[in-house]
Write a protein that holds these residues in place. Structure first.
Motif, PDB file in Angstrom:
ATOM      1  N   GLY A 209      85.140 -79.443 -44.375  1.00 22.35           N
ATOM      2  CA  GLY A 209      83.574 -79.764 -43.680  1.00 22.35           C
ATOM      3  C   GLY A 209      84.427 -79.663 -41.941  1.00 22.35           C
ATOM      4  O   GLY A 209      83.289 -79.530 -41.086  1.00 22.35           O
ATOM      5  N   LEU A 210      86.161 -79.433 -41.819  1.00 25.96           N
ATOM      6  CA  LEU A 210      85.863 -79.386 -39.786  1.00 25.96           C
ATOM      7  C   LEU A 210      85.764 -78.423 -39.234  1.00 25.96           C
ATOM      8  O   LEU A 210      85.023 -78.061 -38.294  1.00 25.96           O
ATOM      9  N   LEU A 211      86.191 -77.111 -40.304  1.00 19.52           N
ATOM     10  CA  LEU A 211      85.461 -76.118 -40.210  1.00 19.52           C
ATOM     11  C   LEU A 211      84.191 -75.796 -39.780  1.00 19.52           C
ATOM     12  O   LEU A 211      83.821 -74.893 -39.178  1.00 19.52           O
ATOM     13  N   LEU A 212      83.389 -75.791 -40.636  1.00 17.69           N
ATOM     14  CA  LEU A 212      81.366 -76.067 -40.430  1.00 17.69           C
ATOM     15  C   LEU A 212      81.188 -76.811 -39.596  1.00 17.69           C
ATOM     16  O   LEU A 212      80.347 -76.865 -39.184  1.00 17.69           O
ATOM     17  N   THR A 213      81.969 -77.831 -38.596  1.00 12.99           N
ATOM     18  CA  THR A 213      81.865 -78.300 -37.414  1.00 12.99           C
ATOM     19  C   THR A 213      81.692 -77.486 -36.141  1.00 12.99           C
ATOM     20  O   THR A 213      81.052 -77.642 -35.584  1.00 12.99           O
ATOM     21  N   GLN A 214      83.466 -77.141 -36.210  1.00 11.54           N
ATOM     22  CA  GLN A 214      83.206 -75.800 -35.872  1.00 11.54           C
ATOM     23  C   GLN A 214      82.813 -75.244 -35.525  1.00 11.54           C
ATOM     24  O   GLN A 214      82.463 -74.049 -34.536  1.00 11.54           O
ATOM     25  N   MET A 215      82.700 -74.316 -36.656  1.00 12.71           N
ATOM     26  CA  MET A 215      82.183 -73.289 -36.830  1.00 12.71           C
ATOM     27  C   MET A 215      79.643 -73.284 -36.410  1.00 12.71           C
ATOM     28  O   MET A 215      79.862 -72.532 -35.061  1.00 12.71           O
ATOM     29  N   VAL A 216      79.579 -74.713 -36.095  1.00 13.41           N
ATOM     30  CA  VAL A 216      78.248 -75.124 -35.525  1.00 13.41           C
ATOM     31  C   VAL A 216      78.589 -75.162 -34.282  1.00 13.41           C
ATOM     32  O   VAL A 216      77.375 -74.398 -33.112  1.00 13.41           O
ATOM     33  N   PHE A 217      79.770 -76.276 -33.391  1.00 10.76           N
ATOM     34  CA  PHE A 217      79.498 -75.585 -32.178  1.00 10.76           C
ATOM     35  C   PHE A 217      80.060 -74.204 -31.570  1.00 10.76           C
ATOM     36  O   PHE A 217      79.704 -73.573 -30.931  1.00 10.76           O
ATOM     37  N   TRP A 218      80.431 -73.813 -32.195  1.00  9.56           N
ATOM     38  CA  TRP A 218      81.335 -72.258 -31.745  1.00  9.56           C
ATOM     39  C   TRP A 218      79.922 -71.637 -31.562  1.00  9.56           C
ATOM     40  O   TRP A 218      79.246 -71.026 -30.601  1.00  9.56           O
ATOM     41  N   MET A 219      78.671 -71.477 -32.246  1.00 11.63           N
ATOM     42  CA  MET A 219      77.737 -71.294 -32.497  1.00 11.63           C
ATOM     43  C   MET A 219      76.226 -71.683 -31.695  1.00 11.63           C
ATOM     44  O   MET A 219      75.932 -70.379 -30.563  1.00 11.63           O
TER      45      MET A 219
ATOM     46  N   PHE B 259      85.101 -72.506 -48.123  1.00  7.61           N
ATOM     47  CA  PHE B 259      84.320 -72.976 -48.081  1.00  7.61           C
ATOM     48  C   PHE B 259      83.808 -72.985 -49.842  1.00  7.61           C
ATOM     49  O   PHE B 259      82.883 -74.335 -50.161  1.00  7.61           O
ATOM     50  N   PHE B 260      83.951 -71.859 -50.558  1.00  6.53           N
ATOM     51  CA  PHE B 260      83.317 -71.788 -51.670  1.00  6.53           C
ATOM     52  C   PHE B 260      84.393 -72.593 -52.755  1.00  6.53           C
ATOM     53  O   PHE B 260      83.635 -73.009 -53.115  1.00  6.53           O
ATOM     54  N   ALA B 261      85.455 -72.991 -52.371  1.00  5.47           N
ATOM     55  CA  ALA B 261      86.550 -73.371 -53.094  1.00  5.47           C
ATOM     56  C   ALA B 261      86.215 -74.318 -52.781  1.00  5.47           C
ATOM     57  O   ALA B 261      86.766 -75.730 -53.648  1.00  5.47           O
ATOM     58  N   ALA B 262      86.067 -75.065 -51.660  1.00  3.04           N
ATOM     59  CA  ALA B 262      85.430 -76.809 -51.162  1.00  3.04           C
ATOM     60  C   ALA B 262      83.887 -77.362 -52.476  1.00  3.04           C
ATOM     61  O   ALA B 262      84.244 -78.059 -53.246  1.00  3.04           O
ATOM     62  N   ILE B 263      83.153 -76.532 -52.445  1.00  4.33           N
ATOM     63  CA  ILE B 263      81.821 -76.564 -52.770  1.00  4.33           C
ATOM     64  C   ILE B 263      81.963 -76.975 -54.713  1.00  4.33           C
ATOM     65  O   ILE B 263      81.246 -77.500 -55.192  1.00  4.33           O
ATOM     66  N   THR B 264      83.140 -75.932 -54.723  1.00  5.19           N
ATOM     67  CA  THR B 264      83.365 -75.819 -56.888  1.00  5.19           C
ATOM     68  C   THR B 264      84.058 -76.037 -57.020  1.00  5.19           C
ATOM     69  O   THR B 264      85.154 -76.420 -58.380  1.00  5.19           O
TER      70      THR B 264
ATOM     71  N   GLY C 231      79.035 -84.438 -45.773  1.00  8.37           N
ATOM     72  CA  GLY C 231      78.975 -84.130 -47.371  1.00  8.37           C
ATOM     73  C   GLY C 231      80.563 -84.076 -48.250  1.00  8.37           C
ATOM     74  O   GLY C 231      80.871 -85.242 -48.786  1.00  8.37           O
ATOM     75  N   LEU C 232      80.945 -83.378 -47.505  1.00 11.28           N
ATOM     76  CA  LEU C 232      82.607 -82.288 -48.027  1.00 11.28           C
ATOM     77  C   LEU C 232      83.420 -83.799 -47.882  1.00 11.28           C
ATOM     78  O   LEU C 232      84.211 -84.249 -48.885  1.00 11.28           O
ATOM     79  N   ILE C 233      83.405 -84.465 -46.421  1.00 13.10           N
ATOM     80  CA  ILE C 233      84.232 -84.976 -46.093  1.00 13.10           C
ATOM     81  C   ILE C 233      84.628 -86.575 -46.926  1.00 13.10           C
ATOM     82  O   ILE C 233      85.085 -87.132 -46.910  1.00 13.10           O
TER      83      ILE C 233
ATOM     84  N   LEU D 157      71.549 -83.810 -54.939  1.00 11.40           N
ATOM     85  CA  LEU D 157      72.263 -84.086 -53.937  1.00 11.40           C
ATOM     86  C   LEU D 157      73.273 -84.207 -53.240  1.00 11.40           C
ATOM     87  O   LEU D 157      73.714 -84.450 -52.350  1.00 11.40           O
ATOM     88  N   LYS D 158      74.162 -84.937 -54.035  1.00 10.11           N
ATOM     89  CA  LYS D 158      75.170 -85.067 -54.057  1.00 10.11           C
ATOM     90  C   LYS D 158      75.731 -84.067 -53.478  1.00 10.11           C
ATOM     91  O   LYS D 158      77.364 -83.759 -52.750  1.00 10.11           O
ATOM     92  N   ALA D 159      75.964 -82.793 -54.598  1.00  3.74           N
ATOM     93  CA  ALA D 159      76.497 -81.458 -54.370  1.00  3.74           C
ATOM     94  C   ALA D 159      76.032 -81.146 -52.824  1.00  3.74           C
ATOM     95  O   ALA D 159      77.172 -80.540 -51.928  1.00  3.74           O
ATOM     96  N   LEU D 160      75.515 -81.247 -52.227  1.00  2.00           N
ATOM     97  CA  LEU D 160      74.706 -80.783 -51.805  1.00  2.00           C
ATOM     98  C   LEU D 160      75.330 -81.500 -50.213  1.00  2.00           C
ATOM     99  O   LEU D 160      75.680 -80.737 -49.133  1.00  2.00           O
ATOM    100  N   PHE D 161      74.461 -82.801 -50.538  1.00  2.35           N
ATOM    101  CA  PHE D 161      74.827 -83.526 -48.943  1.00  2.35           C
ATOM    102  C   PHE D 161      75.841 -84.853 -48.863  1.00  2.35           C
ATOM    103  O   PHE D 161      76.437 -85.591 -48.497  1.00  2.35           O
ATOM    104  N   GLY D 162      76.102 -84.556 -50.081  1.00  4.23           N
ATOM    105  CA  GLY D 162      77.565 -86.463 -50.081  1.00  4.23           C
ATOM    106  C   GLY D 162      76.421 -87.299 -50.506  1.00  4.23           C
ATOM    107  O   GLY D 162      77.304 -88.119 -50.590  1.00  4.23           O
ATOM    108  N   TYR D 163      75.448 -87.112 -51.414  1.00  2.78           N
ATOM    109  CA  TYR D 163      75.085 -88.516 -51.475  1.00  2.78           C
ATOM    110  C   TYR D 163      75.640 -89.454 -52.700  1.00  2.78           C
ATOM    111  O   TYR D 163      76.390 -89.142 -53.390  1.00  2.78           O
TER     112      TYR D 163
END
Length: 307
Positions: free
Chosen positions: A82-92, A137-142, A195-197, A252-258
């Motif tokens: 979750g933190l890496l994904l956030t950092q990736m958005v900031f970097w781009m 990320f694959f490890a996180a979502i599976t 959602g991951l966090i 939606l739970k898997a995608l966005f943490g619903y």
């Protein structure tokens, strides 16, 4: 999971392809196409290294599973991802505008010095970074089954779409600015990160590692359960069918943490994440505007003195 894998691979593959495409296009533009093969060599080696890393990471995850510590590993991966994904958005967001000039500057130096190894290593590191992030990320979502994510239509479709978008971009038929494009995809990535966090917080509460002041802030099971099992229990207990199926809820739970009945802590973390992200982005933009204003003022003063 398929849509998560699609968004992640699309995002990561697109970044890598755009950077490699910028480099190879520049080399051709300066009449040094003979160096492009070294860029592609570095990219190919990075893909092989990423696959090797996925294998090693899977062995490590399986080792944690045999020790009964897979859940702890899963929670840690979720939070870090979750933190890496956030950092990736900031970097781009910061680099999308200047990424082309930055790459060209580096390769000007490589061409001038004839540094072929530097070209290979740079391309290798650029693509490897995206590969490492994808594996994580694959490890996180599976929940630790990296191979499962790699075998979905989502991961394959993400790579194909990234290749098509890159091709259209460099053919000049795609007019969407990179910054706008990454903002749109970044919005979905941010939702996945949140959602991951939150799912990590939920797991910790289920394990009684974290307590809760209010276990259920509200209950939307009647509207959309977060899992088909919850839907079955609701029908058994009430005799009514939820408005929306639990199959949609689990997606939606898997995608966005619903969550149909989240705890107070889950709500605070989820909405606090977006508030914190907004404040950080706002502060970054204000600092950027202030720096640009100072630069403009200096240029104006210099012009006045020259006149």
């Amino acid at each position: 999971m398929e849509l998560q894998a699609f968004l992640i691979t699309f995002r990561e593959a697109l970044e890598a392809l755009l950077i490699v495409g910028i480099i190879t296009s520049y080399l051709k533009r300066v009449n040094r196409p003979e160096f492009t093969k070294y860029v592609w060599l570095g990219a190919a080696l990075a893909i092989i290294a990423s696959l090797g890393l996925a294998l090693v990471f899977q062995v490590v995850l399986d080792g944690f599973a045999t020790m009964g510590a897979q859940t702890y590993m899963k929670v840690g991966i979720m939070i870090i991802s979750g933190l890496l994904l956030t950092q990736m958005v900031f970097w781009m967001a910061a680099q999308a505008k200047d990424i082309s000039s930055e790459m060209k500057g580096k390769y000007d130096r490589f061409i001038t010095t004839g540094n072929v190894i530097g070209m290979v290593v740079h391309a290798f590191l650029v693509v490897l970074r995206e590969g490492v992030e994808t594996v994580f990320f694959f490890a996180a979502i599976t929940g630790g089954d990296i191979g499962k994510a790699m075998q979905t239509w989502g991961s394959f479709g993400g790579i194909v779409l990234a290749a098509v978008v890159s091709f259209l971009f460099f053919r000049g038929t795609m007019r969407i600015p990179l910054k706008t494009f990454f903002k749109v995809t970044g919005a979905f990535i941010v939702l996945i990160a949140a959602g991951l966090i939150v799912q990590a917080i939920s797991i910790l509460q289920d394990m009684n590692i974290l307590g809760s002041l209010v276990p259920h802030v509200y209950d939307l099971t009647w509207f959309m359960p977060e899992h088909p099992i919850d839907e079955q229990h609701y029908i058994r207990d009430t005799g009514h069918t939820p408005v929306i199926s639990g199959d949609v809820g689990v997606f939606l739970k898997a995608l966005f943490g619903y969550a149909s009945s989240p705890s107070l802590e889950e709500c605070l973390v989820y909405w606090g994440y977006f508030l914190g992200l907004y404040l950080l982005l706002r502060g970054r933009n204000e600092r950027k505007d202030a720096a640009e204003g100072m630069e403009y003022a200096k240029e104006s003063q210099a012009k006045i003195k020259e006149a």
